[in-house]
Structure formats: C-alpha cells, structure tokens
Write a protein that holds these residues in place. Structure first.
Motif, PDB file in Angstrom:
ATOM      1  N   ASP A  19      44.850  30.305  69.644  1.00 50.21           N
ATOM      2  CA  ASP A  19      43.714  31.050  70.177  1.00 50.21           C
ATOM      3  C   ASP A  19      42.892  31.643  69.029  1.00 50.21           C
ATOM      4  O   ASP A  19      41.662  31.525  69.012  1.00 50.21           O
ATOM      5  N   ILE A  20      43.550  32.246  68.064  1.00 48.13           N
ATOM      6  CA  ILE A  20      42.867  32.825  66.903  1.00 48.13           C
ATOM      7  C   ILE A  20      42.163  31.726  66.101  1.00 48.13           C
ATOM      8  O   ILE A  20      41.012  31.874  65.686  1.00 48.13           O
ATOM      9  N   ILE A  21      42.843  30.602  65.898  1.00 47.58           N
ATOM     10  CA  ILE A  21      42.270  29.488  65.133  1.00 47.58           C
ATOM     11  C   ILE A  21      41.009  28.963  65.818  1.00 47.58           C
ATOM     12  O   ILE A  21      39.972  28.761  65.175  1.00 47.58           O
ATOM     13  N   ARG A  87      42.891  37.574  60.287  1.00 46.36           N
ATOM     14  CA  ARG A  87      44.189  38.057  60.743  1.00 46.36           C
ATOM     15  C   ARG A  87      44.098  38.384  62.225  1.00 46.36           C
ATOM     16  O   ARG A  87      43.090  38.926  62.693  1.00 46.36           O
ATOM     17  N   GLY A  88      45.135  38.047  62.957  1.00 39.56           N
ATOM     18  CA  GLY A  88      45.207  38.354  64.382  1.00 39.56           C
ATOM     19  C   GLY A  88      45.969  39.647  64.604  1.00 39.56           C
ATOM     20  O   GLY A  88      46.933  39.939  63.893  1.00 39.56           O
ATOM     21  N   LEU A  89      45.530  40.404  65.579  1.00 37.86           N
ATOM     22  CA  LEU A  89      46.182  41.665  65.934  1.00 37.86           C
ATOM     23  C   LEU A  89      46.612  41.623  67.388  1.00 37.86           C
ATOM     24  O   LEU A  89      45.802  41.346  68.270  1.00 37.86           O
ATOM     25  N   GLU A  96      48.196  48.814  61.715  1.00 35.49           N
ATOM     26  CA  GLU A  96      48.616  49.682  60.609  1.00 35.49           C
ATOM     27  C   GLU A  96      49.104  48.852  59.419  1.00 35.49           C
ATOM     28  O   GLU A  96      48.711  49.107  58.283  1.00 35.49           O
ATOM     29  N   TYR A  97      49.934  47.863  59.691  1.00 34.98           N
ATOM     30  CA  TYR A  97      50.448  46.998  58.630  1.00 34.98           C
ATOM     31  C   TYR A  97      49.325  46.148  58.036  1.00 34.98           C
ATOM     32  O   TYR A  97      49.171  46.058  56.823  1.00 34.98           O
ATOM     33  N   GLU A  98      48.542  45.518  58.882  1.00 39.38           N
ATOM     34  CA  GLU A  98      47.478  44.617  58.437  1.00 39.38           C
ATOM     35  C   GLU A  98      46.383  45.360  57.669  1.00 39.38           C
ATOM     36  O   GLU A  98      45.803  44.812  56.727  1.00 39.38           O
ATOM     37  N   LEU A  99      46.089  46.590  58.049  1.00 38.10           N
ATOM     38  CA  LEU A  99      45.100  47.384  57.334  1.00 38.10           C
ATOM     39  C   LEU A  99      45.544  47.607  55.889  1.00 38.10           C
ATOM     40  O   LEU A  99      44.757  47.437  54.956  1.00 38.10           O
ATOM     41  N   VAL A 116      38.863  39.898  58.245  1.00 41.49           N
ATOM     42  CA  VAL A 116      38.281  39.991  59.580  1.00 41.49           C
ATOM     43  C   VAL A 116      39.444  39.963  60.567  1.00 41.49           C
ATOM     44  O   VAL A 116      40.268  39.046  60.536  1.00 41.49           O
ATOM     45  N   PHE A 117      39.518  40.987  61.402  1.00 41.02           N
ATOM     46  CA  PHE A 117      40.581  41.078  62.388  1.00 41.02           C
ATOM     47  C   PHE A 117      40.085  40.570  63.737  1.00 41.02           C
ATOM     48  O   PHE A 117      39.030  40.985  64.206  1.00 41.02           O
ATOM     49  N   LEU A 118      40.869  39.688  64.336  1.00 37.67           N
ATOM     50  CA  LEU A 118      40.593  39.222  65.694  1.00 37.67           C
ATOM     51  C   LEU A 118      41.730  39.695  66.588  1.00 37.67           C
ATOM     52  O   LEU A 118      42.904  39.455  66.280  1.00 37.67           O
ATOM     53  N   THR A 119      41.382  40.378  67.656  1.00 35.13           N
ATOM     54  CA  THR A 119      42.429  40.809  68.579  1.00 35.13           C
ATOM     55  C   THR A 119      42.852  39.617  69.427  1.00 35.13           C
ATOM     56  O   THR A 119      42.023  38.805  69.843  1.00 35.13           O
TER      57      THR A 119
END
Length: 161
Positions: A19-21, A87-89, A96-99, A116-119
């Motif tokens: 989904d993220i890809i 990065r996916g969240l 917190e970790y990804e930040l 760039v974060f994608l939920t």
C-alpha cells in the motif's frame, strides 16, 4: 526527476508495505524499494528471497525498482543522489521512533535528505511482518495480510502446502 527510497527488511513484504509502495509511486517519478540487511533481526527469508518477492509484488508498477543494500541508509542515499526517504506509520508509537531516525538522517546528510511519512491505510494498520510470520508458522490464514505469491512462499518456508 524526483526519486524516493522506501527502505526496510520486508521479511516478508505485506499488503501494508505494498500500500505504501503504490501510494509513493503515485507521488514520485521513481521509487526505489531498498531491501536492507538489519543486524538486529534474524530474517526468515534470505536477502535474495525478499528481493524476489518484492519484484513479483510490484511488477505492475513501472516506476518502482527493487534493490538491496547493506550499511547505513544515509550512505545509500548519498551514493544514489536520493534526497527523499519514505517511511510508513501505523501508530503514534511508530512516529516517535521514526522521527528520531529521520532527524539523525537529516543531520548526517547535512540537511540534504528529508523523510516523508505516509500513514498506513486503516485496513492494514494491524499488519506487521512479525505478526504475519507468526500466523503462518501455525498454518493460519494469512490471505488478508500478504499477496498470494508471498503467502505461498511463507507456507513453503514453514513446511505447509
């Protein structure tokens, strides 16, 4: 041309990863899915097997390329002139970790690489490779979690089907 990298161990690639890809491939000219060796994990699949599963999974996305690497992500970005990390969240705890990782990557790149974060889409928010492997190890139904091809590879790995 805007190129982004989506790094991960992908052991195995889940529908959440895909989904993220897919979403990232609609945002960027090229998305490189970089399969990494994670020294803190003992993968079920070899690096070559993970690359093979990803290539099969994204074969219909012409602007997605699968590569592997070993070492620091920031070095990979520098070598390939990549300035965007995807990065996916799934949850606040992921953030917190990804930040923290995104901030160190930005510093190490001398402010040349951003994240760039994608939920994750709600339907995949519960998915993780670890959970999928556990279900598969007991011959449970993983069809809502992975593609048919990846599911077959997982069951084979555990001696089922």
């Amino acid at each position: 041309m805007k190129t982004a990298v989506y790094p991960g161990s992908f052991d195995p690639v889940t529908l959440g990863h895909l989904d993220i890809i897919k979403r990232a491939s609609a945002m960027f000219d090229e998305v490189i899915v970089a399969v990494m060796t994670n020294s803190t994990k003992s993968p079920l699949f070899t690096l070559d097997e993970r690359v093979k599963m990803l290539k099969e999974s994204v074969k219909d996305l012409p602007n997605v390329k699968i590569e592997s690497f070993d070492g620091l992500l920031i070095d990979y970005c520098k070598q390939n002139q990549i300035h965007i990390i995807i990065r996916g969240l799934r949850a606040v705890t992921d953030f917190e970790y990804e930040l923290q990782i995104s901030q160190i990557n930005r510093e190490l790149s001398h402010h040349e690489v951003d994240t760039v974060f994608l939920t994750t889409s709600l339907e995949y928010s519960y998915l993780s490779s670890s959970v999928v492997k556990e279900i598969a190890s007991y011959n449970g139904d993983i069809t809502p979690c992975v593609s048919d091809f990846v599911g077959e590879e997982l069951y084979k790995k555990y001696g089922y089907k």
